[in-house]
Design a protein around this motif. Sequence first.
Motif, mmCIF file in Angstrom:
data_model
loop_
_atom_site.group_PDB
_atom_site.id
_atom_site.type_symbol
_atom_site.label_atom_id
_atom_site.label_comp_id
_atom_site.label_asym_id
_atom_site.label_seq_id
_atom_site.Cartn_x
_atom_site.Cartn_y
_atom_site.Cartn_z
ATOM 1 N N ALA A 1 39.725 41.576 47.555
ATOM 2 C CA ALA A 1 38.542 42.494 48.225
ATOM 3 C C ALA A 1 39.047 43.414 49.195
ATOM 4 O O ALA A 1 38.468 44.450 49.291
ATOM 5 C CB ALA A 1 37.343 41.563 48.453
ATOM 6 N N ALA A 2 39.522 42.936 50.129
ATOM 7 C CA ALA A 2 39.719 43.626 51.393
ATOM 8 C C ALA A 2 40.634 44.766 51.091
ATOM 9 O O ALA A 2 40.361 45.801 51.566
ATOM 10 C CB ALA A 2 40.764 42.707 52.426
ATOM 11 N N LEU B 1 31.837 40.604 42.654
ATOM 12 C CA LEU B 1 33.269 40.361 42.522
ATOM 13 C C LEU B 1 33.532 38.874 42.142
ATOM 14 O O LEU B 1 34.386 38.585 41.339
ATOM 15 C CB LEU B 1 33.822 40.714 43.730
ATOM 16 C CG LEU B 1 34.242 42.301 44.288
ATOM 17 C CD1 LEU B 1 34.684 42.300 45.381
ATOM 18 C CD2 LEU B 1 35.041 42.711 43.072
ATOM 19 N N HIS B 2 32.778 38.088 42.861
ATOM 20 C CA HIS B 2 32.891 36.707 42.775
ATOM 21 C C HIS B 2 32.003 35.837 41.642
ATOM 22 O O HIS B 2 31.920 34.642 41.930
ATOM 23 C CB HIS B 2 33.019 36.012 44.237
ATOM 24 C CG HIS B 2 33.955 36.562 45.014
ATOM 25 N ND1 HIS B 2 33.927 36.860 46.436
ATOM 26 C CD2 HIS B 2 35.195 37.136 44.629
ATOM 27 C CE1 HIS B 2 35.102 37.393 46.672
ATOM 28 N NE2 HIS B 2 35.848 37.802 45.833
ATOM 29 N N GLY B 3 31.186 36.707 40.861
ATOM 30 C CA GLY B 3 30.274 35.852 39.934
ATOM 31 C C GLY B 3 29.062 36.022 40.559
ATOM 32 O O GLY B 3 28.613 36.256 41.410
ATOM 33 N N GLU B 4 28.160 35.004 39.688
ATOM 34 C CA GLU B 4 26.616 35.043 39.836
ATOM 35 C C GLU B 4 26.193 33.652 39.672
ATOM 36 O O GLU B 4 26.367 33.000 38.521
ATOM 37 C CB GLU B 4 25.854 36.032 39.026
ATOM 38 C CG GLU B 4 26.580 37.501 39.162
ATOM 39 C CD GLU B 4 25.735 38.294 38.143
ATOM 40 O OE1 GLU B 4 24.331 38.536 38.422
ATOM 41 O OE2 GLU B 4 26.522 38.749 36.994
ATOM 42 N N ILE C 1 27.232 35.879 45.569
ATOM 43 C CA ILE C 1 26.767 35.358 44.458
ATOM 44 C C ILE C 1 25.430 35.192 44.132
ATOM 45 O O ILE C 1 25.026 34.657 43.252
ATOM 46 C CB ILE C 1 27.730 33.743 44.115
ATOM 47 C CG1 ILE C 1 27.346 33.026 45.227
ATOM 48 C CG2 ILE C 1 29.111 33.936 44.027
ATOM 49 C CD1 ILE C 1 27.851 31.439 45.074
ATOM 50 N N ASP C 2 24.553 35.599 45.225
ATOM 51 C CA ASP C 2 23.185 35.439 44.981
ATOM 52 C C ASP C 2 22.676 36.698 44.398
ATOM 53 O O ASP C 2 23.360 37.829 44.030
ATOM 54 C CB ASP C 2 22.582 35.505 46.438
ATOM 55 C CG ASP C 2 22.895 36.402 47.407
ATOM 56 O OD1 ASP C 2 22.524 37.652 47.171
ATOM 57 O OD2 ASP C 2 23.707 36.401 48.532
ATOM 58 N N VAL D 1 33.555 32.625 40.549
ATOM 59 C CA VAL D 1 35.083 32.810 40.737
ATOM 60 C C VAL D 1 35.913 31.800 41.884
ATOM 61 O O VAL D 1 35.388 32.071 42.965
ATOM 62 C CB VAL D 1 35.754 34.354 41.094
ATOM 63 C CG1 VAL D 1 37.222 34.284 41.404
ATOM 64 C CG2 VAL D 1 35.416 35.139 39.971
ATOM 65 N N TRP D 2 36.393 30.706 41.462
ATOM 66 C CA TRP D 2 36.995 29.853 42.236
ATOM 67 C C TRP D 2 38.338 30.157 43.100
ATOM 68 O O TRP D 2 38.892 31.152 42.612
ATOM 69 C CB TRP D 2 36.956 28.396 41.662
ATOM 70 C CG TRP D 2 35.627 27.905 41.263
ATOM 71 C CD1 TRP D 2 34.461 28.042 41.947
ATOM 72 C CD2 TRP D 2 35.099 27.026 40.298
ATOM 73 N NE1 TRP D 2 33.492 27.256 41.554
ATOM 74 C CE2 TRP D 2 33.898 26.610 40.477
ATOM 75 C CE3 TRP D 2 36.049 26.449 39.323
ATOM 76 C CZ2 TRP D 2 33.282 25.870 39.430
ATOM 77 C CZ3 TRP D 2 35.278 25.458 38.423
ATOM 78 C CH2 TRP D 2 34.103 25.248 38.479
#
Length: 229
Positions: free
Chosen positions: A179-180, A104-107, A89-90, A145-146
């Motif tokens: 993701a895997a 994938l998991h947001g920013e 997310i970085d 994304v939580w």
Amino acid sequence: MSDRIVVLSGAGISAESGLATFRGSGGLWEGYDINEVASMHGWRKDPAGVLEFYNMRRRQIAKVEPNGAHKAIAELEEQFDVRVVTQNIDDLHERAGSTHVLHLHGELTKARSVKKEDLIVDIGYNDIRYGDLAEDGAQLRPHIVWFGEMVPMIPEAADIVATADILIVIGTSLVVYPAAGLVDYAPPGSDRYIVDPNKPELYNFDNWHHIQEKGVSGMQQLKQILTSN
């Protein structure tokens, strides 16, 4: 036309920049229970506390710099068509110079309405406070994304992986789904590399080249291999 490289990156690539990885610390992330700061349950229980946790993370990424692994990936664009799919997310890939990055998991540098998922705003490294509202009048929350939430970018990521001539996995053990499962979309004839100081946990390690190094040294080594061919 240049070959397309698809890079799948995870928290390990940013660790050498000084960012703590999400896992491997007994369910704690810098002293915080990740289930309390990365879930709707935690948000409903203490939204102000969750916001402050991500404010701290945002301040932290503002102070660190991309490392040699991020930079090596960006430099590959000089010879290849490079696409990065990251679980991070970085914004270190972008700051290193990568021009095609899918998160994938947001920013961390974005926020969104709690009511409309597609009402997203750039906030840079600024804080979000309880009471800060989106254009629709709803509270702003981190664009992250939580746990328990859908990962909306998975289909687009799968489409990208399916175009890979060369697949690189770095900074992730690829044991967490969905993701895997992305590696399964790589074309059968693609070259596959994994940069990991430990033995990878891939269920099928056939046809993979393992560079057993940490992110920076391993990615710089891999860049040499790819650009000298």
